[in-house]
Structure formats: C-alpha cells, structure tokens
Design an enzyme around this catalytic site. Structure first.
Site, PDB file in Angstrom:
ATOM      1  N   THR A   1      -1.631   2.786   3.040  1.00  0.00           N
ATOM      2  CA  THR A   1      -1.204   4.130   3.425  1.00  0.00           C
ATOM      3  C   THR A   1      -0.611   4.088   4.814  1.00  0.00           C
ATOM      4  O   THR A   1      -1.087   3.364   5.680  1.00  0.00           O
ATOM      5  CB  THR A   1      -2.380   5.141   3.428  1.00  0.00           C
ATOM      6  OG1 THR A   1      -3.006   5.140   2.174  1.00  0.00           O
ATOM      7  CG2 THR A   1      -1.923   6.540   3.794  1.00  0.00           C
TER       8      THR A   1
ATOM      9  N   ARG B   1      -4.857   9.566 -10.943  1.00  0.00           N
ATOM     10  CA  ARG B   1      -5.730   9.817  -9.780  1.00  0.00           C
ATOM     11  C   ARG B   1      -4.886  10.212  -8.569  1.00  0.00           C
ATOM     12  O   ARG B   1      -3.868   9.594  -8.269  1.00  0.00           O
ATOM     13  CB  ARG B   1      -6.530   8.558  -9.474  1.00  0.00           C
ATOM     14  CG  ARG B   1      -7.442   8.649  -8.228  1.00  0.00           C
ATOM     15  CD  ARG B   1      -6.773   8.091  -6.995  1.00  0.00           C
ATOM     16  NE  ARG B   1      -7.680   8.034  -5.847  1.00  0.00           N
ATOM     17  CZ  ARG B   1      -7.287   7.738  -4.609  1.00  0.00           C
ATOM     18  NH1 ARG B   1      -6.022   7.474  -4.355  1.00  0.00           N
ATOM     19  NH2 ARG B   1      -8.161   7.695  -3.644  1.00  0.00           N
ATOM     20  N   VAL B   2      -5.296  11.266  -7.888  1.00  0.00           N
ATOM     21  CA  VAL B   2      -4.608  11.702  -6.672  1.00  0.00           C
ATOM     22  C   VAL B   2      -5.596  11.575  -5.517  1.00  0.00           C
ATOM     23  O   VAL B   2      -6.738  12.024  -5.621  1.00  0.00           O
ATOM     24  CB  VAL B   2      -4.130  13.162  -6.816  1.00  0.00           C
ATOM     25  CG1 VAL B   2      -3.569  13.678  -5.502  1.00  0.00           C
ATOM     26  CG2 VAL B   2      -3.070  13.252  -7.916  1.00  0.00           C
ATOM     27  N   GLY B   3      -5.155  10.956  -4.440  1.00  0.00           N
ATOM     28  CA  GLY B   3      -6.033  10.795  -3.284  1.00  0.00           C
ATOM     29  C   GLY B   3      -5.873  11.929  -2.288  1.00  0.00           C
ATOM     30  O   GLY B   3      -5.408  13.021  -2.615  1.00  0.00           O
ATOM     31  N   ASP B   4      -6.234  11.639  -1.046  1.00  0.00           N
ATOM     32  CA  ASP B   4      -6.162  12.664  -0.001  1.00  0.00           C
ATOM     33  C   ASP B   4      -4.761  12.810   0.585  1.00  0.00           C
ATOM     34  O   ASP B   4      -4.408  13.870   1.113  1.00  0.00           O
ATOM     35  CB  ASP B   4      -7.148  12.339   1.134  1.00  0.00           C
ATOM     36  CG  ASP B   4      -6.862  10.981   1.767  1.00  0.00           C
ATOM     37  OD1 ASP B   4      -6.419  10.056   1.053  1.00  0.00           O
ATOM     38  OD2 ASP B   4      -7.093  10.833   2.979  1.00  0.00           O
TER      39      ASP B   4
ATOM     40  N   GLY C   1      -9.833   8.058   0.106  1.00  0.00           N
ATOM     41  CA  GLY C   1      -9.343   9.423  -0.016  1.00  0.00           C
ATOM     42  C   GLY C   1     -10.382  10.384  -0.561  1.00  0.00           C
ATOM     43  O   GLY C   1     -10.430  11.558  -0.161  1.00  0.00           O
TER      44      GLY C   1
ATOM     45  N   THR D   1      -6.240   7.491   6.785  1.00  0.00           N
ATOM     46  CA  THR D   1      -6.118   6.427   5.798  1.00  0.00           C
ATOM     47  C   THR D   1      -7.545   6.025   5.408  1.00  0.00           C
ATOM     48  O   THR D   1      -8.480   6.304   6.142  1.00  0.00           O
ATOM     49  CB  THR D   1      -5.378   5.201   6.359  1.00  0.00           C
ATOM     50  OG1 THR D   1      -6.095   4.695   7.488  1.00  0.00           O
ATOM     51  CG2 THR D   1      -3.958   5.537   6.789  1.00  0.00           C
ATOM     52  N   GLY D   2      -7.661   5.361   4.285  1.00  0.00           N
ATOM     53  CA  GLY D   2      -8.996   4.953   3.841  1.00  0.00           C
ATOM     54  C   GLY D   2      -9.391   5.705   2.589  1.00  0.00           C
ATOM     55  O   GLY D   2      -8.543   6.290   1.906  1.00  0.00           O
TER      56      GLY D   2
ATOM     57  N   SER E   1       0.805  -1.218   0.000  1.00  0.00           N
ATOM     58  CA  SER E   1       0.000   0.000   0.000  1.00  0.00           C
ATOM     59  C   SER E   1       0.839   1.269   0.000  1.00  0.00           C
ATOM     60  O   SER E   1       0.288   2.373  -0.042  1.00  0.00           O
ATOM     61  CB  SER E   1      -0.894   0.002   1.232  1.00  0.00           C
ATOM     62  OG  SER E   1      -0.108   0.107   2.400  1.00  0.00           O
TER      63      SER E   1
ATOM     64  N   THR F   1       1.648   6.980   0.485  1.00  0.00           N
ATOM     65  CA  THR F   1       0.784   5.899   0.001  1.00  0.00           C
ATOM     66  C   THR F   1       1.032   5.599  -1.473  1.00  0.00           C
ATOM     67  O   THR F   1       1.525   6.458  -2.219  1.00  0.00           O
ATOM     68  CB  THR F   1      -0.697   6.315   0.170  1.00  0.00           C
ATOM     69  OG1 THR F   1      -1.539   5.203  -0.120  1.00  0.00           O
ATOM     70  CG2 THR F   1      -1.067   7.455  -0.753  1.00  0.00           C
TER      71      THR F   1
HETATM   72  N1  ASP Z   1      -6.192   7.403   1.511  1.00  0.00           N
HETATM   73  C1  ASP Z   1      -5.486   6.744   0.450  1.00  0.00           C
HETATM   74  C2  ASP Z   1      -5.968   7.251  -0.852  1.00  0.00           C
HETATM   75  O1  ASP Z   1      -7.153   7.463  -1.005  1.00  0.00           O
HETATM   76  C3  ASP Z   1      -5.588   5.272   0.396  1.00  0.00           C
HETATM   77  C4  ASP Z   1      -5.787   4.507   1.646  1.00  0.00           C
HETATM   78  O2  ASP Z   1      -5.482   4.979   2.723  1.00  0.00           O
HETATM   79  O3  ASP Z   1      -6.238   3.375   1.575  1.00  0.00           O
HETATM   80  O4  ASP Z   1      -5.170   7.354  -1.769  1.00  0.00           O
END
Ligand code: ASP
Length: 376
Positions: free
Chosen positions: A224, A252-255, A278, A275-276, A85, A242
C-alpha cells in the site's frame, strides 16, 4: 463575517494562535495572517513513497494543487511492476486475480472519491479522482467501477505480471490451506470455538523485496502507499492506493478506499492515512480519529500513537493476539497537520516514512508501541 475571516479565525484557533476578536482585523491583515500561518509545502508517504513525495513536491512547486500532486506521486508506484503491493504487479486474490482499492480526498472542497475491488485498471487512484469529480457518489466497487473507468477512457489491461503470478502460484502450491476463511464461533459469547486457531501469519505483512523475490517465506507480504501533501496555498489533500491483502477472498475490500479508515483530511486541521492490516482500521476508523486527535491539539506523532493504542485496546479476539497478548499484526499511520508538522507511528518498531519537507527528501523513523519481536 467574510469566509476569509472565518477561515482565519478557525485556523488561528486550531493553531493555538490566541484569542481573536471578530471584527478587529481589516481584510488585508487577515489575508497576511493566513499567509503567515499557512505551512510551506510538505509531502509525506509510506516508506515506499520516496519517489512519490519527490514527484509530488516538484508538482506543488510548479503550482499544482496538493491532490493532483499526491496522485501523480503514487502513480509512480502503481505503475511499478516491482512493487507487489500496489497497482500493476500487485499480488492477486486467492483466485489469481489482481483487485485494487484506492481513495482520494480533497481538503479545500472536502470531497472524496474511491474505488474498490477494481480489476484490470492500473491506476485506481486516477479513477477514484474521476469518481469524485464526475459523479455525485463517493465509492464505486467491482464491475460498476470497471465500467465507469472504461466509460471515462481508462484502458483495461492484465495487471498480473509473471513475477506476481509465480509468487501466487508458490502460495497456491505450498500455503493454500491457510486462507482467510474462519470456522463458526459462538455468536452469543463471541468465543472462538477453534482453540488455538490463529490467523495465518501472512496477515502481519511487510514490504520486503526479498519476500517478493521468494527469497524469504511468503508469510509477511504487505504494501500500500499512502501520500498526503500541503500545497503552496496551504491546502491539504491525500490518497491511498493498494492491491490489498495478498491472496484475499475475492471481493474483499480493505481500509484503503474507505474514507475515515484508510485516509482522511480536514483542510483546517490535517490529514492522516494508513498501511497494514486493513480490517483493524475498518473496525476503528483510525484515520478520522487521528485527524480528530490533532484537532484536540495532539501532535501528528502522538495522534498516530493514540490510533495504535485504540487498535490494541479493541483487539479482543484470541486469534489476533500473540503469546504476550499483543496484536499479531501491524498497522502504520502517517499524519501531517495544518502547520506542516508531520509524524508517524506503528504498533511495532522498525517502520519509517518518506518526508519531503520542502528542502529535502528523507526516510524518518516512526514512533511505535512495541519493539518488534525478533524472528526465532
Ligand atoms: N491496508 C491494506 C489493506 O488492508 C493493505 C496493507 O497496507 O498492507 O488492504
């Protein structure tokens, strides 16, 4: 008023230390009071960060600034090919290319740096720090971020391990009809025209070595690492790094690399990270909200729970809800305040976070809004 005095008054009020009359304390006493109110070193991380908090604490004890320490901590996970991850060995995008996101934030100077969709560089958190130190910018992405990293001596390498490639290949062979693209929806009403269409379950992901090994379905791959710390001077810094959502749309860009969403610090108040899913954080700016909730006097745990509630309240699209109307994804938050108190919460039960409280390392159960539904 001297800056020390100003800082003390601010700290004292954010810590509920009572009313102080400006000008009533000599410099020496102000300094002593700052030392008393500053917390001892503390480091927290997501559950995959037991090694990270241990390393960060070692560095803090030997005099490192919190930012240096938390980055060194998460580098262990970025370098680990077994963690699918983060960093090297991370799961790739839908084209089979690993793209990394990371951000750092330094409390005492209130600066940040970040990179997004960075390819071929194993330690995006180190590059994020260089963006902070060596540019007047905060966020570099894609090709520009790679060129910047190479200019600063980072070596390009293939980040896709054989194990990650095979997991991706199995996804291509078995599940590639479930991608992240959506059909059109009614732009006026926001209604989803696709009836029962739901986001693939793999978006509600969770780290599990068995999943990575292909022993359980691919549907819940996640990861992450977030890490926040307070150093011996009472200064707070944090980092999130991450490989993002597995099999994401390229670019794609996450949080994680977005200050305020995937992490945030205010050196007078505390730090938060996540985490989780985004996308849920990007539309809720959760980490800055958690810091603001703590500024209002909420405990780190309560602040994290409030961020979860805020996501649930804003989660309006049917495709993102389960049969009971709850989110069909999870997000987890980690926070610490200036006093060194820590807390974490997820939308669903079962999460833990890594804590080094200066004496020992432990995995602490996190608070939650809903009991995780049991697999049918
Ligand atoms: N938060 C991260 C994202 O959305 C991924 C994750 O934590 O699972 O890129």
């Amino acid at each position: 008023m001297t800056s020390n005095r100003r800082m003390f008054l601010r700290q004292a009020s954010s810590l509920g230390a009572g009313v102080l009359i400006a000008g009533s304390l000599p410099q020496r006493e102000i300094h002593a009071a700052i030392q008393r109110t500053a917390a001892g070193p503390v480091v927290i991380a997501s559950a995959n960060g037991v090694g990270a908090v241990t390393r960060a604490m070692e560095m803090i004890r030997s005099g490192s600034d919190a930012l240096e320490a938390v980055i060194a901590g998460v580098n262990l996970v970025e370098d680990d090919p077994k963690d699918h991850s983060v960093g090297y060995g991370g799961l790739p995008n839908e084209d089979g290319v690993v793209e990394l996101d990371s951000a750092v934030m330094h409390g005492p100077t209130h600066r940040g740096g970040a990179v997004a969709a960075l390819r071929n560089i194993k330690n995006p958190s180190k590059v994020a720090r260089v963006v902070m130190e060596r540019t007047d910018h905060v966020l570099l992405v894609g090709e520009g971020a790679l060129r910047f990293a190479k200019a600063h001596g980072f070596k390009e390498e293939d980040l896709l391990t054989d194990e990650a490639r095979e997991i991706w290949l199995r996804w291509k062979e078995t599940m590639s009809t479930q991608d992240d693209r959506l059909p059109p929806h009614n732009e006026h009403t926001g209604a989803e025209e696709v009836g029962e269409f739901r986001v693939p379950e793999r978006r509600a992901r969770e780290v599990n070595p068995q999943q990575a090994a292909g022993l359980v379905p691919f549907s819940r791959l996640t990861g992450t690492i977030h890490c926040s710390g307070i150093d011996a001077n009472g200064n707070i810094s944090c980092v999130t790094t991450t490989s993002g959502l597995a099999y994401k749309v390229p670019g794609r860009v996450g949080d994680s690399p977005i200050l305020g969403a995937g992490l945030f610090v205010d050196n007078d108040v505390g730090a938060a990270g996540s985490t989780g899913r985004g996308e849920a954080n990007l539309v809720n700016c959760s980490s800055v909200m958690i810091v603001e909730y703590m500024r209002q006097g909420k405990s780190p745990e309560q602040a994290c729970l409030d961020a979860c509630t805020r996501i649930v309240d804003h989660n309006r699209m049917r495709r993102l809800k389960d049969a009971d109307g709850r989110p069909n994804f999870d997000v987890k938050f980690y926070a610490l305040n200036k006093r060194g108190e820590t807390g974490a919460a997820g939308i669903f039960s079962g999460g833990t976070y890594a804590l080094h409280d200066g004496k020992e390392v432990k995995l602490v159960p996190m608070a939650y809004l809903y009991k995780r539904p049991t697999a049918k």
